[in-house]
Scaffold this motif. Structure first.
Motif, PDB file in Angstrom:
ATOM      1  N   TYR A   1       0.847  -1.203   0.000  1.00 32.34           N
ATOM      2  CA  TYR A   1       0.000   0.000   0.000  1.00 32.34           C
ATOM      3  C   TYR A   1       0.878   1.248   0.000  1.00 32.34           C
ATOM      4  O   TYR A   1       1.900   1.287   0.685  1.00 32.34           O
ATOM      5  CB  TYR A   1      -0.860   0.058   1.268  1.00 32.34           C
ATOM      6  CG  TYR A   1      -1.896  -1.017   1.395  1.00 32.34           C
ATOM      7  CD1 TYR A   1      -3.198  -0.798   0.966  1.00 32.34           C
ATOM      8  CD2 TYR A   1      -1.575  -2.241   1.970  1.00 32.34           C
ATOM      9  CE1 TYR A   1      -4.160  -1.788   1.110  1.00 32.34           C
ATOM     10  CE2 TYR A   1      -2.534  -3.227   2.110  1.00 32.34           C
ATOM     11  CZ  TYR A   1      -3.817  -3.000   1.681  1.00 32.34           C
ATOM     12  OH  TYR A   1      -4.764  -3.981   1.820  1.00 32.34           O
TER      13      TYR A   1
ATOM     14  N   TYR B   1      -4.966   9.631  -0.291  1.00 31.20           N
ATOM     15  CA  TYR B   1      -5.099   8.825  -1.504  1.00 31.20           C
ATOM     16  C   TYR B   1      -4.256   7.560  -1.357  1.00 31.20           C
ATOM     17  O   TYR B   1      -3.027   7.614  -1.338  1.00 31.20           O
ATOM     18  CB  TYR B   1      -4.668   9.648  -2.715  1.00 31.20           C
ATOM     19  CG  TYR B   1      -4.787   8.914  -4.021  1.00 31.20           C
ATOM     20  CD1 TYR B   1      -5.865   8.078  -4.282  1.00 31.20           C
ATOM     21  CD2 TYR B   1      -3.832   9.052  -5.000  1.00 31.20           C
ATOM     22  CE1 TYR B   1      -5.969   7.405  -5.475  1.00 31.20           C
ATOM     23  CE2 TYR B   1      -3.930   8.390  -6.203  1.00 31.20           C
ATOM     24  CZ  TYR B   1      -5.002   7.564  -6.431  1.00 31.20           C
ATOM     25  OH  TYR B   1      -5.101   6.892  -7.611  1.00 31.20           O
TER      26      TYR B   1
ATOM     27  N   TYR C   1      -3.597   3.427  -2.536  1.00 33.64           N
ATOM     28  CA  TYR C   1      -3.768   2.433  -3.580  1.00 33.64           C
ATOM     29  C   TYR C   1      -2.828   1.276  -3.247  1.00 33.64           C
ATOM     30  O   TYR C   1      -1.879   1.452  -2.488  1.00 33.64           O
ATOM     31  CB  TYR C   1      -3.418   3.049  -4.937  1.00 33.64           C
ATOM     32  CG  TYR C   1      -4.138   2.440  -6.106  1.00 33.64           C
ATOM     33  CD1 TYR C   1      -5.508   2.594  -6.266  1.00 33.64           C
ATOM     34  CD2 TYR C   1      -3.445   1.714  -7.063  1.00 33.64           C
ATOM     35  CE1 TYR C   1      -6.169   2.036  -7.358  1.00 33.64           C
ATOM     36  CE2 TYR C   1      -4.103   1.157  -8.153  1.00 33.64           C
ATOM     37  CZ  TYR C   1      -5.455   1.323  -8.282  1.00 33.64           C
ATOM     38  OH  TYR C   1      -6.108   0.769  -9.351  1.00 33.64           O
TER      39      TYR C   1
ATOM     40  N   LEU D   1       2.403   1.238  -8.977  1.00 29.62           N
ATOM     41  CA  LEU D   1       1.590   2.142  -8.167  1.00 29.62           C
ATOM     42  C   LEU D   1       1.804   3.598  -8.579  1.00 29.62           C
ATOM     43  O   LEU D   1       0.841   4.369  -8.657  1.00 29.62           O
ATOM     44  CB  LEU D   1       1.902   1.954  -6.683  1.00 29.62           C
ATOM     45  CG  LEU D   1       1.355   0.680  -6.065  1.00 29.62           C
ATOM     46  CD1 LEU D   1       1.940   0.451  -4.684  1.00 29.62           C
ATOM     47  CD2 LEU D   1      -0.158   0.718  -6.009  1.00 29.62           C
TER      48      LEU D   1
ATOM     49  N   MET E   1      -1.487   5.451  -9.912  1.00 26.79           N
ATOM     50  CA  MET E   1      -1.968   6.560  -9.090  1.00 26.79           C
ATOM     51  C   MET E   1      -1.884   7.871  -9.871  1.00 26.79           C
ATOM     52  O   MET E   1      -2.772   8.714  -9.770  1.00 26.79           O
ATOM     53  CB  MET E   1      -1.189   6.631  -7.784  1.00 26.79           C
ATOM     54  CG  MET E   1      -1.490   5.446  -6.865  1.00 26.79           C
ATOM     55  SD  MET E   1      -0.465   5.376  -5.376  1.00 26.79           S
ATOM     56  CE  MET E   1      -1.446   6.405  -4.271  1.00 26.79           C
TER      57      MET E   1
ATOM     58  N   ARG F   1      -4.799   8.231 -12.305  1.00 23.41           N
ATOM     59  CA  ARG F   1      -6.030   8.594 -11.591  1.00 23.41           C
ATOM     60  C   ARG F   1      -5.995  10.036 -11.089  1.00 23.41           C
ATOM     61  O   ARG F   1      -6.994  10.739 -11.133  1.00 23.41           O
ATOM     62  CB  ARG F   1      -6.271   7.612 -10.455  1.00 23.41           C
ATOM     63  CG  ARG F   1      -6.771   6.275 -10.971  1.00 23.41           C
ATOM     64  CD  ARG F   1      -6.687   5.178  -9.924  1.00 23.41           C
ATOM     65  NE  ARG F   1      -7.263   3.922 -10.367  1.00 23.41           N
ATOM     66  CZ  ARG F   1      -6.746   3.120 -11.278  1.00 23.41           C
ATOM     67  NH1 ARG F   1      -5.630   3.437 -11.874  1.00 23.41           N
ATOM     68  NH2 ARG F   1      -7.343   1.993 -11.614  1.00 23.41           N
TER      69      ARG F   1
END
Length: 173
Positions: free
Chosen positions: A109, A131, A133, A157, A161, A164
Motif C-alpha cells: 500500500y 489517496y 492504492y 503504483l 496513481m 487517476r
C-alpha cells in the motif's frame, strides 16, 4: 427482395442513430478550469524509509501530463498551478502463504497527500489528503528477486496513481 433490403438498411440506420443519442460517461466533470495552461510537479516529499519514491511518483505524474498533452509541464516559476505531493505511508500485508509462516504474496500500500495549488491566487484547486492504492506482488525467498518484485510494484503504483490523479484533476472531482 428490394423491399427487404430497404427495410434492413432503414432499420440499420435507425439503430445506429438511436443508439448514439444522448450517450455520455457519468462522473465526468467539466474539465480543467479556464486559464490553466502550465503545471509544475516538483519532487514529492517522502516521509517513508523507501528511497527515491518522491522522484518516482512525481516523475510518473509529469509523464502523464506530458503524454496526454492538455497542459504543459514547466518549472515552478512558470506554472499556473503546482502539484505538491507527500508520500505519507507505505506498508505491506500478507495475502497468501505456502507453508506455515512462508508468505508468497504481499500487498503493498502507498498513501499520498496530494494537492494542486493555483499559483495566481494561492487557492487549493484539488486535493486528496489520504489517496491510497495497493498492488500485490510475489514474495520470493531470494532477497534480490523479492526486492525487484517490490520495486516493480512501486513503479506500477506510481503509474496507476498518477493516471487517476491526472484524470480526477481534469474532471474537476
Amino acid at each position: 427482395m428490394r423491399l427487404s433490403m430497404r427495410l434492413m438498411a432503414l432499420s440499420s440506420f435507425l439503430f445506429l442513430f438511436l443508439s448514439a443519442c444522448g450517450y455520455h460517461f457519468t462522473g465526468e466533470g467539466e474539465g480543467p478550469r479556464p486559464g490553466i495552461n502550465a503545471v509544475a510537479i516538483p519532487v514529492f516529499e517522502n516521509n517513508t524509509s523507501e528511497p527515491d519514491l518522491g522522484s518516482m511518483f512525481a516523475g510518473a505524474l509529469r509523464n502523464d501530463f506530458i503524454q496526454k498533452g492538455e497542459i504543459r509541464v514547466v518549472p515552478t516559476d512558470q506554472a499556473d498551478v503546482i502539484f505538491r505531493g507527500i508520500i505519507k505511508n507505505i506498508y505491506t500485508s500478507e495475502v497468501a502463504h505456502r507453508e506455515f509462516e512462508k508468505t508468497i504474496l504481499t500487498r503493498l500500500y502507498v498513501t499520498l497527500d496530494i494537492r494542486c495549488d493555483d499559483v495566481r491566487n494561492g487557492k487549493v484547486l484539488w486535493q486528496d489528503p489520504q489517496y491510497t492504492y495497493y498492488q500485490v506482488y510475489i514474495q520470493d525467498p531470494d532477497p534480490i528477486i523479492a526486492f525487484s518484485n517490490r520495486r516493480r510494484a512501486l513503479e506500477f503504483l506510481a503509474r496507476e496513481m498518477s493516471i487517476r490523479i491526472h484524470d480526477r484533476f481534469l474532471s474537476n472531482f
